[in-house]
Design a protein around this motif. Sequence first.
Motif, PDB file in Angstrom:
ATOM      1  N   VAL A   1      40.949  12.019  -3.906  1.00 50.54           N
ATOM      2  CA  VAL A   1      40.396  10.763  -4.436  1.00 50.54           C
ATOM      3  C   VAL A   1      40.534  10.722  -5.955  1.00 50.54           C
ATOM      4  N   LEU A   2      40.232  11.827  -6.617  1.00 51.45           N
ATOM      5  CA  LEU A   2      40.393  11.882  -8.072  1.00 51.45           C
ATOM      6  C   LEU A   2      41.848  11.699  -8.479  1.00 51.45           C
TER       7      LEU A   2
ATOM      8  N   LEU B   1      44.159  10.035  -7.093  1.00 52.56           N
ATOM      9  CA  LEU B   1      44.705   8.691  -6.875  1.00 52.56           C
ATOM     10  C   LEU B   1      44.404   7.733  -8.022  1.00 52.56           C
ATOM     11  N   HIS B   2      43.510   8.107  -8.927  1.00 53.68           N
ATOM     12  CA  HIS B   2      43.121   7.216 -10.024  1.00 53.68           C
ATOM     13  C   HIS B   2      43.132   7.980 -11.338  1.00 53.68           C
ATOM     14  N   VAL B   3      44.339   8.333 -11.774  1.00 52.41           N
ATOM     15  CA  VAL B   3      44.455   9.175 -12.973  1.00 52.41           C
ATOM     16  C   VAL B   3      44.305   8.402 -14.266  1.00 52.41           C
ATOM     17  N   SER B   4      44.438   7.078 -14.210  1.00 52.59           N
ATOM     18  CA  SER B   4      44.429   6.313 -15.459  1.00 52.59           C
ATOM     19  C   SER B   4      43.031   5.975 -15.957  1.00 52.59           C
ATOM     20  N   SER B   5      42.015   6.158 -15.111  1.00 56.93           N
ATOM     21  CA  SER B   5      40.683   5.663 -15.460  1.00 56.93           C
ATOM     22  C   SER B   5      39.906   6.575 -16.390  1.00 56.93           C
ATOM     23  N   ASP B   6      40.233   7.841 -16.451  1.00 57.84           N
ATOM     24  CA  ASP B   6      39.397   8.744 -17.261  1.00 57.84           C
ATOM     25  C   ASP B   6      40.205   9.682 -18.140  1.00 57.84           C
ATOM     26  N   ARG B   7      41.419   9.277 -18.515  1.00 66.30           N
ATOM     27  CA  ARG B   7      42.200  10.140 -19.407  1.00 66.30           C
ATOM     28  C   ARG B   7      41.570  10.154 -20.792  1.00 66.30           C
ATOM     29  N   PRO B   8      41.365  11.345 -21.368  1.00 66.26           N
ATOM     30  CA  PRO B   8      40.844  11.410 -22.746  1.00 66.26           C
ATOM     31  C   PRO B   8      41.808  10.760 -23.722  1.00 66.26           C
ATOM     32  N   ALA B   9      41.292  10.329 -24.851  1.00 62.19           N
ATOM     33  CA  ALA B   9      42.137   9.691 -25.870  1.00 62.19           C
ATOM     34  C   ALA B   9      43.235  10.640 -26.320  1.00 62.19           C
ATOM     35  N   GLY B  10      44.454  10.099 -26.402  1.00 60.35           N
ATOM     36  CA  GLY B  10      45.589  10.886 -26.869  1.00 60.35           C
ATOM     37  C   GLY B  10      46.269  11.721 -25.812  1.00 60.35           C
ATOM     38  N   VAL B  11      45.773  11.690 -24.575  1.00 56.28           N
ATOM     39  CA  VAL B  11      46.369  12.459 -23.482  1.00 56.28           C
ATOM     40  C   VAL B  11      47.279  11.554 -22.672  1.00 56.28           C
ATOM     41  N   THR B  12      48.521  11.966 -22.495  1.00 59.67           N
ATOM     42  CA  THR B  12      49.473  11.165 -21.730  1.00 59.67           C
ATOM     43  C   THR B  12      49.244  11.353 -20.236  1.00 59.67           C
ATOM     44  N   ARG B  13      49.868  10.478 -19.455  1.00 58.79           N
ATOM     45  CA  ARG B  13      49.745  10.582 -18.000  1.00 58.79           C
ATOM     46  C   ARG B  13      50.291  11.925 -17.496  1.00 58.79           C
ATOM     47  N   GLY B  14      51.432  12.349 -18.088  1.00 60.54           N
ATOM     48  CA  GLY B  14      52.023  13.627 -17.696  1.00 60.54           C
ATOM     49  C   GLY B  14      51.114  14.795 -18.029  1.00 60.54           C
ATOM     50  N   GLN B  15      50.479  14.766 -19.214  1.00 58.34           N
ATOM     51  CA  GLN B  15      49.556  15.833 -19.597  1.00 58.34           C
ATOM     52  C   GLN B  15      48.334  15.851 -18.687  1.00 58.34           C
TER      53      GLN B  15
ATOM     54  N   SER C   1      33.772   5.170 -10.583  1.00 61.98           N
ATOM     55  CA  SER C   1      33.433   5.125  -9.160  1.00 61.98           C
ATOM     56  C   SER C   1      34.179   6.213  -8.388  1.00 61.98           C
ATOM     57  N   GLU C   2      35.427   6.509  -8.815  1.00 61.71           N
ATOM     58  CA  GLU C   2      36.194   7.565  -8.141  1.00 61.71           C
ATOM     59  C   GLU C   2      35.514   8.923  -8.297  1.00 61.71           C
ATOM     60  N   LYS C   3      34.978   9.174  -9.491  1.00 63.04           N
ATOM     61  CA  LYS C   3      34.259  10.429  -9.701  1.00 63.04           C
ATOM     62  C   LYS C   3      33.000  10.467  -8.833  1.00 63.04           C
ATOM     63  N   GLY C   4      32.348   9.310  -8.709  1.00 62.71           N
ATOM     64  CA  GLY C   4      31.160   9.243  -7.872  1.00 62.71           C
ATOM     65  C   GLY C   4      31.462   9.580  -6.422  1.00 62.71           C
ATOM     66  N   VAL C   5      32.560   9.002  -5.893  1.00 65.97           N
ATOM     67  CA  VAL C   5      32.959   9.276  -4.508  1.00 65.97           C
ATOM     68  C   VAL C   5      33.310  10.752  -4.346  1.00 65.97           C
ATOM     69  N   ALA C   6      34.091  11.291  -5.309  1.00 60.04           N
ATOM     70  CA  ALA C   6      34.500  12.696  -5.234  1.00 60.04           C
ATOM     71  C   ALA C   6      33.279  13.618  -5.312  1.00 60.04           C
ATOM     72  N   LEU C   7      32.310  13.255  -6.151  1.00 55.67           N
ATOM     73  CA  LEU C   7      31.100  14.071  -6.285  1.00 55.67           C
ATOM     74  C   LEU C   7      30.291  14.056  -4.986  1.00 55.67           C
TER      75      LEU C   7
END
Length: 356
Positions: free
Chosen positions: A163-164, A166-180, A318-324
């Motif tokens: 679940v986490l 599947l939604h990688v774009s919602s909680d990326r820290p600032a300056g971190v790319t999708r690949g990172q 919400s994804e983190k909530g479901v995963a938790l």
Amino acid sequence: MDVEARKDSVLARNKTMHRLLVLLNCGMLALGATGGPLLSRLYFSKGGHRQWLSAWLETGGWPLLLVPVAASYAARRARHGWGAPVLLTPPRILLAAAGLGLATGADDFIYAYGLAYLPVSTSAILISTQLAFTVFFAFLIVRQRLTAASVNAVALLTVGAVVLGLHVSSDRPAGVTRGQYWLGFALTLGAAALYGLVLPLVELAYKRAAGGGRAVTYALVMEMQLVMGFFATAFCTVGMIVNKDFQAIPREARNFELGEARYYTVLVSSAVLWQFFFLGAVGVIFCVHTLLAGILIAVFIPVTEVAAVIFLHEKFSSEKGVALVLSLWGLASYSYGEWSEAKAKKKMEAAAAQAS
């Protein structure tokens, strides 16, 4: 009658000491499992960039164990004179501890590298999958029996990680790319898998140490952890030397967002809390078994989640909530299964005692 009374008194005292030892190790594990990741993430979020340094801090507090190990030797020497052994751990077990220390050092680096690109709230949920790996490796290595509850827990933890992912774009820290982010995601899962392997191997080392009628004491546990910490730190020290981290520390301290003094405070506090984590984990394995250590590490996920939102101002999607919820569901399922089995075992033992 007096002899029986003395025996009962000794047994009661031993049980009390065992309970206190369990509580002490659970307390250390609680502090380390929640505080260690938060301080490691704080280091990265406020201007730290050295993964090898962060990994080094996870076991760099090993010299703290010299005090109880030295006290244990002093007590033995007071009882037995100069003939008392300096170490209780057999040489072959020390060699195994050295190997486990190198594996722990590698795990520290993988975890630190992953945490550099992930929020600690996401990392904590991913690390919870170590329970699934612990169950699997404990079955293979120490013949811990698989139950329906443990299989259900593994399935739920796996779904939570998916679940986490599947939604990688919602909680990326600032300056971190999708690949990172994906790299951090994969590395954190890898760290969970490797530590899930290390825990049963530690229990196996205890069983081997108990060969030949030798008693496995808490002093021996601390000696093993001291050796593991030394070799894990040595592994990370080599990485720091190659990466020139030692030369970079003063410069990084000057540029740290919270100030130079707090930079060193974060480093020292991190080393102490991570030492609590590792000593607490091996202590719980010694006092009870591997799977309880895995369960307790997973138990503190919601504490870490809430602390990350409060102190590091991370988003709780919400994804983190479901995963938790899935992680806690898996944990509850596993814990209930263990409790039911323990209860049934006590009933069988009571019935057998009455029959005899």
